[in-house]
Design a protein around this motif. Structure first.
Motif, short mmCIF file in Angstrom:
data_model
loop_
_atom_site.label_atom_id
_atom_site.label_comp_id
_atom_site.label_asym_id
_atom_site.label_seq_id
_atom_site.Cartn_x
_atom_site.Cartn_y
_atom_site.Cartn_z
N TYR A 56 21.50 63.67 105.66
CA TYR A 56 20.37 64.32 105.16
C TYR A 56 20.57 64.85 103.84
CZ TYR A 56 17.89 63.44 109.57
OH TYR A 56 17.57 62.56 110.83
N ALA A 57 19.67 64.78 102.78
CA ALA A 57 19.63 66.05 101.89
C ALA A 57 19.73 67.34 102.38
CB ALA A 57 18.46 65.74 100.78
N ASN A 58 20.61 68.32 102.00
CA ASN A 58 20.80 69.60 102.52
C ASN A 58 19.25 70.18 102.58
OD1 ASN A 58 23.45 69.43 103.12
ND2 ASN A 58 24.03 70.16 101.17
N SER A 59 18.48 70.12 101.66
CA SER A 59 17.31 70.89 101.39
C SER A 59 16.25 70.29 102.42
CB SER A 59 16.77 70.71 100.05
OG SER A 59 16.43 69.24 99.35
N LEU A 60 16.56 69.31 102.96
CA LEU A 60 15.58 68.42 104.00
C LEU A 60 15.93 68.53 105.39
CD1 LEU A 60 14.70 65.43 101.75
CD2 LEU A 60 13.44 67.57 101.85
N LYS A 61 16.99 68.84 105.56
CA LYS A 61 17.34 69.18 106.99
C LYS A 61 16.43 70.09 107.86
CE LYS A 61 22.60 68.45 106.58
NZ LYS A 61 24.01 68.97 106.61
N GLY A 62 16.29 69.52 108.93
CA GLY A 62 15.36 70.23 109.91
C GLY A 62 13.77 70.00 109.72
N ARG A 63 13.52 69.22 108.78
CA ARG A 63 12.15 69.03 108.64
C ARG A 63 11.93 67.50 108.75
NH1 ARG A 63 9.12 69.48 104.06
NH2 ARG A 63 10.60 69.84 102.65
N PHE A 64 12.86 66.50 108.14
CA PHE A 64 12.86 65.25 108.06
C PHE A 64 13.86 64.70 109.07
CE2 PHE A 64 11.16 64.37 103.47
CZ PHE A 64 10.23 65.40 103.56
N THR A 65 13.35 63.65 109.58
CA THR A 65 14.38 62.96 110.54
C THR A 65 14.38 61.09 110.43
OG1 THR A 65 13.78 64.26 112.27
CG2 THR A 65 14.76 62.28 113.01
N ILE A 66 15.45 60.65 110.16
CA ILE A 66 15.69 59.28 110.10
C ILE A 66 15.71 58.76 111.20
CG2 ILE A 66 17.93 59.34 109.22
CD1 ILE A 66 17.13 57.13 107.13
N SER A 67 15.39 57.49 111.36
CA SER A 67 15.79 56.59 112.70
C SER A 67 15.40 55.41 112.40
CB SER A 67 14.80 57.13 113.89
OG SER A 67 13.52 56.90 113.76
N ARG A 68 16.12 54.48 113.23
CA ARG A 68 15.95 53.00 113.15
C ARG A 68 15.67 52.34 114.52
NH1 ARG A 68 20.75 50.73 109.81
NH2 ARG A 68 19.89 48.77 110.48
N ASP A 69 14.91 51.14 114.62
CA ASP A 69 14.83 50.34 115.73
C ASP A 69 15.10 48.96 115.36
OD1 ASP A 69 13.71 48.64 118.00
OD2 ASP A 69 12.01 49.88 118.03
N ASN A 70 16.52 48.60 115.51
CA ASN A 70 17.13 47.30 115.28
C ASN A 70 16.33 46.38 115.93
OD1 ASN A 70 19.00 48.49 113.78
ND2 ASN A 70 20.30 48.66 115.17
N ALA A 71 15.62 46.28 117.24
CA ALA A 71 14.98 45.24 117.76
C ALA A 71 13.87 45.12 116.73
CB ALA A 71 14.27 45.61 118.97
N LYS A 72 13.16 46.12 116.07
CA LYS A 72 12.07 45.86 115.49
C LYS A 72 12.19 45.50 113.89
CE LYS A 72 8.97 48.10 118.24
NZ LYS A 72 7.88 49.18 118.44
N ASN A 73 13.69 45.82 113.36
CA ASN A 73 14.17 45.63 112.16
C ASN A 73 13.41 46.69 111.19
OD1 ASN A 73 15.73 43.45 112.73
ND2 ASN A 73 14.58 41.89 112.11
N THR A 74 13.45 47.67 111.83
CA THR A 74 12.50 48.81 110.91
C THR A 74 13.31 50.15 110.98
OG1 THR A 74 10.65 47.90 111.73
CG2 THR A 74 10.19 50.04 110.77
N VAL A 75 13.40 50.99 109.97
CA VAL A 75 13.73 52.29 109.67
C VAL A 75 12.64 53.16 109.47
CG1 VAL A 75 14.02 51.77 107.20
CG2 VAL A 75 15.55 53.61 108.63
N TYR A 76 12.67 54.19 110.20
CA TYR A 76 11.59 55.32 110.06
C TYR A 76 11.96 56.67 109.25
CZ TYR A 76 10.03 52.31 113.71
OH TYR A 76 9.42 51.19 114.45
N LEU A 77 11.25 57.24 108.80
CA LEU A 77 11.33 58.60 108.20
C LEU A 77 10.06 59.51 108.88
CD1 LEU A 77 13.27 60.28 106.47
CD2 LEU A 77 11.60 60.27 104.70
N GLN A 78 10.25 60.40 109.67
CA GLN A 78 9.61 61.36 110.15
C GLN A 78 9.52 62.57 109.35
OE1 GLN A 78 7.28 61.05 112.77
NE2 GLN A 78 6.73 63.01 111.99
N MET A 79 8.33 62.76 108.82
CA MET A 79 8.39 64.05 108.04
C MET A 79 7.44 65.19 108.49
SD MET A 79 8.19 62.15 104.32
CE MET A 79 6.52 61.50 104.53
N ASN A 80 7.99 66.40 108.72
CA ASN A 80 7.51 67.34 109.29
C ASN A 80 7.26 68.48 108.63
OD1 ASN A 80 6.91 65.66 111.86
ND2 ASN A 80 8.93 66.65 112.61
#
Length: 121
Positions: free
Chosen positions: A59-83
């Protein structure tokens, strides 16, 4: 690989959004994935990256703790959860893919079209 980002929109400060990026055209697990953003009048900046298995994440240091990246390989999709979104998070968000399954530096070979996130105060 073709990338299609979605999930952007208008949200109030303090709110959350989840961006998605659907990949097609090549084996998804051959690619480490990343998110970048470009705010109005600013350079594009790195947000987060994830290896093919999801075991290596940056993560970019400034975004740690608020943003979460994840992926679902079965769905060929990457996500970015932003809080806890802030007005300064307003930007066009881009997903990108590397030709390597492991995150290698900040150079990406494939880019999606971007999705706009606007955070109002």
């Amino acid at each position: 690989v073709q990338l299609q980002a979605s999930g952007g929109g208008l949200v109030q400060a303090g709110g959350s959004l989840r961006l998605s990026c659907a990949a097609s055209g090549r084996t998804f697990t051959q690619h480490a994935m990343g998110w970048f953003r470009r705010a109005p009048g600013k350079e594009r900046e790195f947000v987060a990256a994830i290896s093919w298995s999801g075991t290596t994440i940056y993560y970019a240091n400034s975004l740690k703790g608020r943003f979460t990246i994840s992926r679902d390989n079965a769905k060929n999709t990457v996500y970015l959860q932003m809080n806890s979104l802030r007005p300064e998070d307003t930007a066009v968000y881009y997903c990108a893919a590397q030709s390597s399954p492991y995150v290698v530096g900040r150079s990406y070979d494939y880019w999606g079209q971007g999705t706009l996130v606007t955070v109002s105060s």
